[in-house]
Design an enzyme around this catalytic site. Structure first.
Site, PDB file in Angstrom:
ATOM      1  N   GLU A 146     -13.596  26.414 -47.045  1.00 25.88           N
ATOM      2  CA  GLU A 146     -13.671  26.899 -48.422  1.00 25.88           C
ATOM      3  C   GLU A 146     -15.084  26.720 -48.970  1.00 25.88           C
ATOM      4  O   GLU A 146     -15.837  25.851 -48.523  1.00 25.88           O
ATOM      5  CB  GLU A 146     -12.713  26.113 -49.324  1.00 25.88           C
ATOM      6  CG  GLU A 146     -11.260  26.356 -49.051  1.00 25.88           C
ATOM      7  CD  GLU A 146     -10.370  25.549 -49.977  1.00 25.88           C
ATOM      8  OE1 GLU A 146      -9.219  25.939 -50.150  1.00 25.88           O
ATOM      9  OE2 GLU A 146     -10.834  24.520 -50.531  1.00 25.88           O
TER      10      GLU A 146
ATOM     11  N   HIS B  65     -14.012  11.825 -50.557  1.00 24.56           N
ATOM     12  CA  HIS B  65     -12.821  12.621 -50.830  1.00 24.56           C
ATOM     13  C   HIS B  65     -11.570  11.766 -51.052  1.00 24.56           C
ATOM     14  O   HIS B  65     -10.462  12.289 -51.044  1.00 24.56           O
ATOM     15  CB  HIS B  65     -12.554  13.637 -49.711  1.00 24.56           C
ATOM     16  CG  HIS B  65     -13.751  14.480 -49.376  1.00 24.56           C
ATOM     17  ND1 HIS B  65     -14.288  15.391 -50.252  1.00 24.56           N
ATOM     18  CD2 HIS B  65     -14.531  14.515 -48.267  1.00 24.56           C
ATOM     19  CE1 HIS B  65     -15.338  15.962 -49.697  1.00 24.56           C
ATOM     20  NE2 HIS B  65     -15.509  15.448 -48.502  1.00 24.56           N
TER      21      HIS B  65
ATOM     22  N   ARG C 257       5.463  14.945 -52.305  1.00 27.24           N
ATOM     23  CA  ARG C 257       5.884  13.542 -52.323  1.00 27.24           C
ATOM     24  C   ARG C 257       5.422  12.922 -53.628  1.00 27.24           C
ATOM     25  O   ARG C 257       4.748  13.553 -54.443  1.00 27.24           O
ATOM     26  CB  ARG C 257       5.249  12.788 -51.158  1.00 27.24           C
ATOM     27  CG  ARG C 257       3.730  12.927 -51.123  1.00 27.24           C
ATOM     28  CD  ARG C 257       3.091  12.086 -50.037  1.00 27.24           C
ATOM     29  NE  ARG C 257       1.693  12.408 -49.814  1.00 27.24           N
ATOM     30  CZ  ARG C 257       0.668  11.962 -50.527  1.00 27.24           C
ATOM     31  NH1 ARG C 257       0.902  11.169 -51.567  1.00 27.24           N
ATOM     32  NH2 ARG C 257      -0.569  12.288 -50.235  1.00 27.24           N
TER      33      ARG C 257
END
Length: 682
Positions: free
Chosen positions: A200, A235, A292
């Site tokens: 991306e 990240h 989740r």
């Protein structure tokens, strides 16, 4: 409602689920690996079953062992927590086939959102905006490079089945693409068993905003507003807060409705998070959906007055959602800090060791909405509340086998400014000795100008290294005084009842008073504290300045001294020749050069490159005999699911490679024999 559930996880999330289940009158079953036999989550449950050796692949990732434990104990449902099997569609299907409820979404929804590439294709069809990129099945390295060239650099390579910051690399130019792709694929394969990636466009100064959604089996679906998770390193989220600073009502509704549409598109049931990357101008793009509960779910609970685990249990048992969208409200502001066993000064390397000392600020553990509301409105005034979710206790070990998170520290306050102040105070009250932690880093981060003024984006930490990771400074005078005072107080306690005049705490000597020097070292300097005994007090001399020093109180590790005209209070932990001083929100670590018990010095090891922690060699980047320049990458080792590159400390020659690819290495093991040498000019 269920009467017994099995918790297929460990650590704080297993303790969190157990606490909610106990409140609802539900029995719980813990599963544990051999290394976790004495873990806190085992003690928190009514029953416990051993499921395998320490390595997660042999225990917590063994769905057959977990299902066998559920059947043997009569558990009606399995709560997967987060991580491990929580987003494993095959496990969800196996639970259904065994007649055991999976406390999570249907396997079909997990499968639909489990691949980032497939999820983006689904969102594209639904009209949800996407970041420019390639999300297809062609994994040929040359093709992926050409797609990256087309998109334009910088680009982000991301593991298609990933999460938690694993398997992600930013590539600034085309020439670096091949190495970054190979590294990303290795890490993805090791972490998820799937090396597929997507590419991306990497947005500069983006914000990471996620929406908490919840759906039931009756067709109802709501969003519980947003969380800002922009403050990250490598990240991985460091601080999370709710609501997102600067969020308008219109933008919140647009993102919330987009998130609900995404959940409905896959027939979602249960708790989920739809993650968006947002530009500073307010535009936003779908990134992924985590099927989740999230690590950061407590901040949503704190501002909405909900217990999301209770909602999970109710929805999984067939009950409808407890609230409609129009009944949900935002109250106040919440911030969560992840306290990790790691060393920020060494590139955030995870740390292992024993929690030899653990003191927490005044807080409510696994706080319920009622407990938070009661504490917040105590004495008729709204005030900050601190909550701690933790899966460890003092004396527990942080092992190399699992995520090194120690605790989640969560604060709630009526406003963001008050929440920031409360978080800084709570971090100052979090005192840990025995291993490296990120507590001081977190406190600097919360108090930094960019965070306190809400100038948030995912590059905040990387842009402010000087503020957040300053150079070590000498220990302050009052910290050295506390260290000396603790030693003197300990000696006095040990000498109590001893008739030997040489052990007299008044320092009696024939025709004089005792004088001694206490030698301390910190990361940057040496401190020689002169102590002159004055009966039940002393004079304290440091750097040419002398003050009267007296002990006011000493209660185990808590120490109060009178230093000149100043009262100094702190916590001091004597651990062999290491002295930990916690004072004024700082943790000062000193080495005491005790002449009576000298630990010895390590020999200089200039020709050795050693493993910073236990791990596995995943790549050798040079050959024996190679002549390399300072900073040249030599090998890559994988530890705690992250890759770490070992580089040349100076110009020189690789004399020998001590391990091969795939071999395990212990902390401190010599990896490379290295000889300093001049590198020929190009």
């Amino acid at each position: 409602m269920f009467t017994k559930i099995l918790i297929a996880n460990r650590g704080e999330i297993a303790c969190r689920v157990a606490a909610t289940a106990r409140r609802l009158g539900i029995k719980t079953v813990a599963v544990y690996s051999e290394v976790d036999a004495g873990a806190r989550h085992v003690a928190a449950c009514d029953e416990a079953v051993l499921i395998g050796p320490a390595a997660a692949r042999d225990s917590y990732l063994r769905s057959d062992h977990i299902l066998a434990a559920a059947k043997a104990t009569g558990a009606q449902a399995i709560h997967p927590g987060y991580g491990f099997l929580s987003e494993n569609d095959a496990f969800a299907e196996a639970c259904a086939a065994a007649g055991i409820a999976f406390i999570g979404p249907p396997a079909s929804a997990i499968r639909a959102m489990g691949s980032k590439s497939a999820a983006k294709a689904l969102m594209e069809k639904a009209g949800v905006p996407l970041v420019p990129g390639y999300h297809g099945d062609n994994q040929d390295s040359h093709f992926l490079r050409s797609e990256s060239d087309r998109i334009g650099y910088p680009v982000l390579i991301k593991a298609s089945a990933g999460g938690g910051g694993k398997g992600m690399r930013i590539v600034e130019r085309s020439g670096d693409f091949g190495a970054a792709l190979a590294s990303c694929q290795r890490e993805a394969s090791n972490s998820f068993g799937d090396d597929r990636v997507l590419v991306e466009k990497y947005l500069t100064r983006p914000r990471h905003i996620e929406i908490q959604v919840f759906a039931d089996s009756h067709g109802n679906c709501v969003y519980l507003f947003e969380r800002d998770c922009s403050v990250q390193r490598r990240h991985q989220k460091v601080l999370e807060e709710a609501p997102a600073p600067g969020m308008t009502v219109e933008r919140r509704q647009a993102m919330g409705e987009a998130a609900v549409a995404a959940a409905r598109a896959v027939g979602y049931v249960g708790a989920g998070t739809v993650e968006f990357i947002a530009n500073q101008d307010g535009s936003f793009y779908f990134m992924e959906m985590n099927t989740r509960l999230q690590v950061e779910h407590p901040v949503t609970e704190m501002i909405t007055g909900t217990d999301l685990v209770e909602w999970q249990l109710r929805v999984a048992s067939g009950q409808p959602l407890p609230c409609r969208q129009d009944q949900l409200r935002i109250d106040g502001h919440a911030i969560e800090a992840r306290v990790y066993a790691e060393n920020p000064e060494k590139g955030f390397l995870p740390a292992i060791g024993t929690l030899r000392y653990l003191r927490q600020p005044p807080a409510i553990e696994f706080a319920t909405p009622v407990a938070v509301a009661t504490a917040a409105t105590a004495a008729g005034a709204s005030r900050p509340v601190t909550r701690i979710d933790s899966g460890v206790r003092e004396g527990d070990a942080i092992s190399p086998y699992y995520d090194p998170m120690i605790a989640k520290l969560i604060v709630w306050a009526p406003t963001r400014d008050e929440a920031c102040v409360a978080m800084a105070a709570s971090l100052a009250g979090m005192k840990i000795a025995g291993l490296a932690t990120n507590i001081a880093f977190l406190k600097r981060l919360v108090e930094s100008a960019p965070f306190s003024s809400a100038e948030l984006d995912t590059g905040l930490i990387e842009r402010n290294p000087g503020t957040l990771l300053p150079a070590p400074r000498p220990a302050p005078r009052h910290a050295v005084a506390l260290a000396a005072g603790a030693i003197l107080a300990t000696e006095a306690l040990q000498a109590a009842g001893d008739a030997d005049p040489w052990s007299d705490v008044g320092g009696w000597r024939m025709n004089s008073r005792m004088t001694r020097s206490l030698q301390f070292e910190d990361a940057v300097s040496t401190h020689a504290a002169g102590i002159n005994y004055q009966g039940r007090a002393w004079t304290f001399t440091l750097d040419g300045r002398t003050d009267q020093l007296s002990l006011v109180t000493c209660n185990r590790d808590e120490l109060t001294l009178r230093l000149g005209g100043e009262t100094v209070h702190g916590n001091v932990v004597l651990d062999g020749e290491t002295v930990h001083v916690f004072v004024e929100g700082e943790h000062v670590q000193l080495h005491w050069n005790d002449p009576m018990v000298h630990a010895g010095e390590l020999e200089e090891e200039g020709g050795r490159l050693t493993a910073p922690m236990p791990g596995k060699i995943v790549a050798l980047l040079v050959e024996k005999g190679a002549v390399v320049a300072k900073g040249t990458p030599l090998l890559i080792m994988e530890a705690m699911k992250m890759e770490h590159t070992i580089s040349a400390p100076r110009d020189g020659i690789v004399a020998d490679l001590m391990y091969a690819v795939g071999e395990q290495v212990a902390e401190g093991a010599q990896l490379i024999a290295f000889e300093a040498a001049a590198v020929p000019a190009a």
